[in-house]
Motif scaffolding. Sequence first.
Motif, mmCIF file in Angstrom:
data_model
loop_
_atom_site.group_PDB
_atom_site.id
_atom_site.type_symbol
_atom_site.label_atom_id
_atom_site.label_comp_id
_atom_site.label_asym_id
_atom_site.label_seq_id
_atom_site.Cartn_x
_atom_site.Cartn_y
_atom_site.Cartn_z
ATOM 1 N N LYS A 178 0.848 -1.187 0.000
ATOM 2 C CA LYS A 178 0.000 0.000 0.000
ATOM 3 C C LYS A 178 0.888 1.242 0.000
ATOM 4 C CE LYS A 178 -3.701 0.262 2.512
ATOM 5 N NZ LYS A 178 -4.607 0.278 3.694
ATOM 6 N N ALA A 179 0.376 2.303 -0.591
ATOM 7 C CA ALA A 179 1.097 3.572 -0.598
ATOM 8 C C ALA A 179 0.088 4.703 -0.479
ATOM 9 C CB ALA A 179 1.912 3.725 -1.873
ATOM 10 N N ILE A 180 0.535 5.800 0.097
ATOM 11 C CA ILE A 180 -0.297 6.991 0.237
ATOM 12 C C ILE A 180 0.022 7.917 -0.926
ATOM 13 C CG2 ILE A 180 -0.856 8.962 1.703
ATOM 14 C CD1 ILE A 180 0.202 7.133 4.056
ATOM 15 N N VAL A 181 -0.998 8.300 -1.677
ATOM 16 C CA VAL A 181 -0.840 9.074 -2.908
ATOM 17 C C VAL A 181 -1.127 10.546 -2.632
ATOM 18 C CG1 VAL A 181 -1.637 9.355 -5.289
ATOM 19 C CG2 VAL A 181 -1.548 7.065 -4.252
ATOM 20 N N ASN A 182 -0.124 11.386 -2.870
ATOM 21 C CA ASN A 182 -0.259 12.841 -2.678
ATOM 22 C C ASN A 182 -0.763 13.192 -1.276
ATOM 23 O OD1 ASN A 182 0.669 13.248 -5.249
ATOM 24 N ND2 ASN A 182 -1.325 13.726 -6.136
ATOM 25 N N HIS A 183 -0.459 12.332 -0.300
ATOM 26 C CA HIS A 183 -0.852 12.528 1.100
ATOM 27 C C HIS A 183 -2.374 12.531 1.283
ATOM 28 C CE1 HIS A 183 3.320 13.532 2.070
ATOM 29 N NE2 HIS A 183 3.315 14.293 0.996
ATOM 30 N N ARG A 184 -3.138 12.038 0.292
ATOM 31 C CA ARG A 184 -4.601 12.146 0.331
ATOM 32 C C ARG A 184 -5.334 10.828 0.121
ATOM 33 N NH1 ARG A 184 -6.588 16.201 -3.929
ATOM 34 N NH2 ARG A 184 -8.534 15.848 -2.800
ATOM 35 N N PHE A 185 -4.778 9.936 -0.714
ATOM 36 C CA PHE A 185 -5.508 8.735 -1.099
ATOM 37 C C PHE A 185 -4.649 7.485 -0.897
ATOM 38 C CE2 PHE A 185 -6.639 12.134 -4.236
ATOM 39 C CZ PHE A 185 -7.878 12.449 -3.692
ATOM 40 N N TRP A 186 -5.345 6.368 -0.663
ATOM 41 C CA TRP A 186 -4.661 5.084 -0.636
ATOM 42 C C TRP A 186 -4.525 4.544 -2.053
ATOM 43 C CZ3 TRP A 186 -2.066 3.745 3.402
ATOM 44 C CH2 TRP A 186 -2.514 4.054 4.698
ATOM 45 N N GLY A 187 -3.415 3.877 -2.321
ATOM 46 C CA GLY A 187 -3.219 3.203 -3.594
ATOM 47 C C GLY A 187 -2.453 1.913 -3.358
ATOM 48 N N LEU A 188 -2.308 1.114 -4.413
ATOM 49 C CA LEU A 188 -1.654 -0.185 -4.283
ATOM 50 C C LEU A 188 -0.624 -0.377 -5.380
ATOM 51 C CD1 LEU A 188 -1.514 -2.949 -2.838
ATOM 52 C CD2 LEU A 188 -3.241 -3.758 -4.465
ATOM 53 N N LEU A 189 0.580 -0.763 -4.980
ATOM 54 C CA LEU A 189 1.632 -1.215 -5.891
ATOM 55 C C LEU A 189 1.631 -2.736 -5.875
ATOM 56 C CD1 LEU A 189 4.418 1.257 -4.851
ATOM 57 C CD2 LEU A 189 3.758 0.873 -7.230
ATOM 58 N N TYR A 190 1.287 -3.359 -6.997
ATOM 59 C CA TYR A 190 1.291 -4.814 -7.063
ATOM 60 C C TYR A 190 2.739 -5.324 -7.086
ATOM 61 C CZ TYR A 190 -3.697 -4.646 -7.984
ATOM 62 O OH TYR A 190 -5.051 -4.430 -7.861
ATOM 63 N N HIS A 191 2.905 -6.587 -6.742
ATOM 64 C CA HIS A 191 4.240 -7.169 -6.667
ATOM 65 C C HIS A 191 5.026 -6.955 -7.960
ATOM 66 C CE1 HIS A 191 3.910 -8.948 -2.726
ATOM 67 N NE2 HIS A 191 2.805 -9.610 -3.050
ATOM 68 N N ARG A 212 -9.536 2.526 -10.808
ATOM 69 C CA ARG A 212 -10.533 1.480 -10.929
ATOM 70 C C ARG A 212 -11.939 2.054 -10.845
ATOM 71 N NH1 ARG A 212 -7.751 -2.093 -6.385
ATOM 72 N NH2 ARG A 212 -9.880 -2.839 -6.094
ATOM 73 N N GLU A 213 -12.923 1.242 -11.204
ATOM 74 C CA GLU A 213 -14.310 1.704 -11.223
ATOM 75 C C GLU A 213 -14.779 2.161 -9.853
ATOM 76 O OE1 GLU A 213 -16.870 -1.193 -12.911
ATOM 77 O OE2 GLU A 213 -16.003 -1.082 -14.934
ATOM 78 N N ASP A 214 -14.222 1.578 -8.799
ATOM 79 C CA ASP A 214 -14.618 1.978 -7.445
ATOM 80 C C ASP A 214 -13.804 3.168 -6.929
ATOM 81 O OD1 ASP A 214 -12.157 0.814 -7.019
ATOM 82 O OD2 ASP A 214 -12.870 -0.760 -5.670
ATOM 83 N N GLY A 215 -12.983 3.754 -7.797
ATOM 84 C CA GLY A 215 -12.210 4.925 -7.413
ATOM 85 C C GLY A 215 -10.877 4.615 -6.768
#
Length: 293
Positions: A178-191, A212-215
């Motif tokens: 998991k990573a925090i994007v621009n200090h505002r959103f959660w995101g995911l770096l896949y392996h 993704r469709e769910d944002g």
Amino acid sequence: MSDTKADRVKPDMSPTAAVVIGRSNRLEVVRRGRAGFYADGGEDGQILILPQHTAADCAVGQWLDLFVFLDADGHLAATPKMPLAQVGEVGWFRVASLSPVGAFLDWGLPKDLLLPFSEQQAPVEQGRQLLAMVFRDERGRLAASTRLDDFIADEASGLKSGDEVTLVMAERTDLGRKAIVNHRFWGLLYHDELTTPVRRGQRMRGYIRRVREDGRLDLSLAPVGMARLEGAAGEVLALLKRSGGVLPLGDKSAPEAIRASTGLSKNAFKQAIGILYRQRLVELAANETRLRQ
């Protein structure tokens, strides 16, 4: 996320705003008094630049980038020294000490940052490192919180595939990190996107691979789209030249072998050698790529 906390981490940066407490401000040095130099804080009046932080060449009329905060008496003060993270940002901090009101974090300034008990996701230990959001409490004081889900949203807005962003690395998951994007959103770096080692708390540049469709956000450490492919093609071309013009890799090679030799996923490698082939720079075989003579 509650409205109260959302407001606390969104400092007013409108053109009519005065200084922004807990952030870097570009201010003019307007006078020198008995206590030291003062900067023009606009409607907030003149702000003392802490003497122990004043640069030796500080002079009236000079413009400085100053971090503005409230001192122990509730007055505005400033320093050219910047903390590890500012209001609205997530930082990687060491727990400097424990106290009856919470923990104090070393954030790069002489006065440590308070992490109140009420803002601790779990009990903390002195000397340990942790991720925390810097915010302003209801009295305007700077504080930290490890309750990141109160500040970081799962559903992103205003971003699209290919956008360059700031990432702060968080915990590992079964799918990647998991990573925090621009200090505002959660995101995911896949392996398969983790082509270089990363550590928790590391701040680095990244890219939006997909919204993704769910944002929710899928991330990449390399540019997305044609820019990424051109970059990968350049890397493969350089590797070919360093290897005497031959790589024992082709579109039938195992993904593990490709990543071990190039750092690229098999898909990125295949598209990279495809670009080089269309430019008539290489000859391709099932398990070999060769520079044209």
